[in-house]
Write a protein that holds these residues in place. Structure first.
Motif, PDB file in Angstrom:
ATOM      1  N   PHE A 191      67.755 -55.981  32.763  1.00 10.18           N
ATOM      2  CA  PHE A 191      68.713 -54.898  32.993  1.00 10.18           C
ATOM      3  C   PHE A 191      68.034 -53.583  33.356  1.00 10.18           C
ATOM      4  N   TRP A 192      66.924 -53.290  32.716  1.00  7.90           N
ATOM      5  CA  TRP A 192      66.224 -52.022  32.949  1.00  7.90           C
ATOM      6  C   TRP A 192      65.863 -51.843  34.424  1.00  7.90           C
ATOM      7  N   LEU A 193      65.557 -52.956  35.111  1.00  6.79           N
ATOM      8  CA  LEU A 193      65.158 -52.876  36.510  1.00  6.79           C
ATOM      9  C   LEU A 193      66.348 -52.520  37.408  1.00  6.79           C
ATOM     10  N   THR A 194      67.536 -52.902  36.986  1.00  9.31           N
ATOM     11  CA  THR A 194      68.730 -52.634  37.804  1.00  9.31           C
ATOM     12  C   THR A 194      69.091 -51.155  37.830  1.00  9.31           C
ATOM     13  N   GLU A 195      68.498 -50.384  36.925  1.00 10.38           N
ATOM     14  CA  GLU A 195      68.789 -48.951  36.865  1.00 10.38           C
ATOM     15  C   GLU A 195      67.742 -48.112  37.591  1.00 10.38           C
ATOM     16  N   ASP A 196      66.816 -48.783  38.270  1.00  3.99           N
ATOM     17  CA  ASP A 196      65.765 -48.090  39.014  1.00  3.99           C
ATOM     18  C   ASP A 196      66.191 -47.967  40.474  1.00  3.99           C
ATOM     19  N   PRO A 197      66.589 -46.786  40.931  1.00  8.07           N
ATOM     20  CA  PRO A 197      67.063 -46.628  42.310  1.00  8.07           C
ATOM     21  C   PRO A 197      65.995 -46.965  43.344  1.00  8.07           C
ATOM     22  N   GLU A 198      64.723 -46.734  43.016  1.00 12.91           N
ATOM     23  CA  GLU A 198      63.662 -47.055  43.970  1.00 12.91           C
ATOM     24  C   GLU A 198      63.555 -48.564  44.163  1.00 12.91           C
ATOM     25  N   LYS A 205      74.415 -58.016  28.719  1.00 11.65           N
ATOM     26  CA  LYS A 205      73.396 -57.348  29.536  1.00 11.65           C
ATOM     27  C   LYS A 205      73.253 -58.041  30.893  1.00 11.65           C
ATOM     28  N   ILE A 206      73.344 -59.362  30.885  1.00 12.40           N
ATOM     29  CA  ILE A 206      73.244 -60.099  32.149  1.00 12.40           C
ATOM     30  C   ILE A 206      74.418 -59.749  33.052  1.00 12.40           C
ATOM     31  N   ARG A 207      75.607 -59.746  32.491  1.00 14.16           N
ATOM     32  CA  ARG A 207      76.790 -59.423  33.296  1.00 14.16           C
ATOM     33  C   ARG A 207      76.708 -57.999  33.840  1.00 14.16           C
ATOM     34  N   ASN A 208      76.219 -57.088  33.018  1.00  9.77           N
ATOM     35  CA  ASN A 208      76.077 -55.699  33.472  1.00  9.77           C
ATOM     36  C   ASN A 208      75.010 -55.581  34.562  1.00  9.77           C
ATOM     37  N   ALA A 209      73.932 -56.359  34.416  1.00 11.88           N
ATOM     38  CA  ALA A 209      72.879 -56.340  35.434  1.00 11.88           C
ATOM     39  C   ALA A 209      73.434 -56.825  36.775  1.00 11.88           C
ATOM     40  N   LEU A 210      74.228 -57.891  36.724  1.00  9.35           N
ATOM     41  CA  LEU A 210      74.824 -58.411  37.955  1.00  9.35           C
ATOM     42  C   LEU A 210      75.771 -57.392  38.586  1.00  9.35           C
ATOM     43  N   MET A 211      76.488 -56.651  37.771  1.00  4.75           N
ATOM     44  CA  MET A 211      77.370 -55.613  38.306  1.00  4.75           C
ATOM     45  C   MET A 211      76.546 -54.525  38.990  1.00  4.75           C
ATOM     46  N   ASN A 212      75.397 -54.180  38.399  1.00  2.00           N
ATOM     47  CA  ASN A 212      74.530 -53.173  39.023  1.00  2.00           C
ATOM     48  C   ASN A 212      73.948 -53.669  40.341  1.00  2.00           C
ATOM     49  N   TYR A 213      73.854 -54.986  40.486  1.00  2.00           N
ATOM     50  CA  TYR A 213      73.337 -55.574  41.717  1.00  2.00           C
ATOM     51  C   TYR A 213      74.438 -55.841  42.743  1.00  2.00           C
ATOM     52  N   ARG A 214      75.647 -55.465  42.446  1.00  2.00           N
ATOM     53  CA  ARG A 214      76.775 -55.808  43.311  1.00  2.00           C
ATOM     54  C   ARG A 214      76.515 -55.449  44.773  1.00  2.00           C
ATOM     55  N   GLY A 215      75.895 -54.310  45.009  1.00  4.27           N
ATOM     56  CA  GLY A 215      75.646 -53.867  46.377  1.00  4.27           C
ATOM     57  C   GLY A 215      74.604 -54.678  47.112  1.00  4.27           C
ATOM     58  N   LEU A 216      73.908 -55.576  46.413  1.00  5.34           N
ATOM     59  CA  LEU A 216      72.874 -56.394  47.044  1.00  5.34           C
ATOM     60  C   LEU A 216      73.395 -57.762  47.467  1.00  5.34           C
ATOM     61  N   ALA A 223      68.477 -73.873  39.269  1.00  2.00           N
ATOM     62  CA  ALA A 223      69.502 -72.850  39.049  1.00  2.00           C
ATOM     63  C   ALA A 223      70.663 -73.023  40.032  1.00  2.00           C
ATOM     64  N   ARG A 224      71.813 -72.446  39.678  1.00  2.00           N
ATOM     65  CA  ARG A 224      72.989 -72.539  40.562  1.00  2.00           C
ATOM     66  C   ARG A 224      73.194 -71.221  41.305  1.00  2.00           C
ATOM     67  N   ALA A 225      73.527 -71.339  42.567  1.00  2.00           N
ATOM     68  CA  ALA A 225      73.714 -70.160  43.417  1.00  2.00           C
ATOM     69  C   ALA A 225      75.039 -69.470  43.100  1.00  2.00           C
ATOM     70  N   ILE A 226      75.043 -68.151  43.198  1.00  2.86           N
ATOM     71  CA  ILE A 226      76.275 -67.373  43.066  1.00  2.86           C
ATOM     72  C   ILE A 226      76.337 -66.402  44.242  1.00  2.86           C
ATOM     73  N   THR A 227      77.549 -66.044  44.629  1.00  3.08           N
ATOM     74  CA  THR A 227      77.727 -65.157  45.786  1.00  3.08           C
ATOM     75  C   THR A 227      78.331 -63.813  45.406  1.00  3.08           C
ATOM     76  N   SER A 228      78.644 -63.624  44.121  1.00  2.00           N
ATOM     77  CA  SER A 228      79.142 -62.338  43.649  1.00  2.00           C
ATOM     78  C   SER A 228      78.944 -62.267  42.149  1.00  2.00           C
ATOM     79  N   PRO A 229      78.961 -61.071  41.565  1.00  2.00           N
ATOM     80  CA  PRO A 229      78.809 -60.946  40.106  1.00  2.00           C
ATOM     81  C   PRO A 229      79.890 -61.692  39.346  1.00  2.00           C
ATOM     82  N   ASP A 230      81.049 -61.879  39.956  1.00  4.68           N
ATOM     83  CA  ASP A 230      82.158 -62.538  39.280  1.00  4.68           C
ATOM     84  C   ASP A 230      81.915 -64.031  39.081  1.00  4.68           C
ATOM     85  N   ASP A 231      80.977 -64.594  39.820  1.00  2.37           N
ATOM     86  CA  ASP A 231      80.713 -66.034  39.705  1.00  2.37           C
ATOM     87  C   ASP A 231      80.137 -66.410  38.349  1.00  2.37           C
ATOM     88  N   CYS A 232      79.632 -65.445  37.601  1.00  5.73           N
ATOM     89  CA  CYS A 232      79.036 -65.773  36.298  1.00  5.73           C
ATOM     90  C   CYS A 232      80.112 -66.097  35.271  1.00  5.73           C
TER      91      CYS A 232
END
Length: 255
Positions: free
Chosen positions: A112-119, A162-173, A241-250
């Motif tokens: 999760f900590w990495l998802t908060e790094d804008p760089e 934390k995993i779900r929140n991390a995926l939400m932070n990655y939504r734009g990716l 692992a199983r592929a997902i195409t959006s944070p909602d897939d979890c």
């Protein structure tokens, strides 16, 4: 030349290539490659094979290097050992990934900590635009392995959150070219951050959060096996692992 000693030992013990592959947890094609000219398994598989066939490693691979040589190469692979993740210079993570051209891998439960790094997020987008394969492997929040890790760290269900929140932070990716996300259900012994021939391996210690556990900074060097041990682990998790195409897939329902 093909390794006829290995082929003969397999036949002598009454095994087939398929049997050996099953015993060692690899594919039949992998065992066939080990028999092919110029192909050798990693050191741990050499010892596993020798034990299974009841032969010495030096017989099956007579030109094999000594353990002293392997240990020497391993020392060269270790760039630095950090006592815990919080001791790693914050700039090292983006610097590592900024050099990636062929491998950009993140294997974690949440990270999760990495998802908060804008760089870091900016780097992912830049590498995507350059066509670099970017692979994210996060823990499946509904899996028993994630639940166990949460219990081990003393945070219970917060690990899945934390995993779900991390995926939400990655939504734009999600949906970016060459960026893929998968959820894994493995007992993860290390979080691994790989960029080409360098990686950071953050150990998981029972009862301790990953930020307090040691981190190995490794680089691949000729003759070394330490880097490849971790890199191969990443590949095995990716394959299962199983592929997902959006944070909602979890939110997939688990039996």
């Amino acid at each position: 030349m093909a390794n006829e000693r290995l082929r003969g030992a397999i036949t002598e013990r009454g095994f087939t290539i398929e049997t050996v592959a099953e015993r060692l947890g690899v594919s039949s094609k992998t065992v066939e490659r080990w028999i092919s000219p110029g192909r050798k398994p990693y050191r741990r598989f050499q010892y596993a094979m020798a034990s299974l066939l009841r032969y010495e490693v030096s017989y099956l691979w007579p030109d094999e290097r000594t353990m002293a040589e392997v240990a020497s190469a391993g020392s060269a692979e270790l760039v630095k050992l950090y006592p815990h993740r919080s001791a790693v210079p914050p700039r090292l993570w983006p610097q590592l990934y900024s050099r990636s051209q062929t491998h950009f891998d993140v294997l974690v439960y949440s990270g999760f900590w990495l998802t908060e790094d804008p760089e870091f997020l900016r780097l992912v987008k830049e590498k995507s635009a350059d066509g670099v394969p970017v692979r994210f492997m996060l823990g499946d929040p509904g899996s028993s392995e994630v639940a166990s890790r949460g219990a081990d760290e003393g945070i219970g269900g917060a690990m899945a959150s934390k995993i779900r929140n991390a995926l939400m932070n990655y939504r734009g990716l999600f949906g970016l070219p060459s960026v893929e996300f998968r959820l894994h259900s493995t007992t993860l012994y290390n979080s691994i951050y790989r960029a080409d021939d360098e990686l950071l391996a953050n150990g998981h210690v029972y009862g301790v959060g990953a930020y307090l556990a040691p981190v190995l900074h490794l680089q691949r060097v000729p003759g070394g096996e330490l880097f490849d041990t971790y890199a191969e682990s990443v590949e095995r998790v990716w394959e299962s692992a199983r592929a997902i195409t959006s944070p909602d897939d979890c939110a997939e329902v688990h039996a």
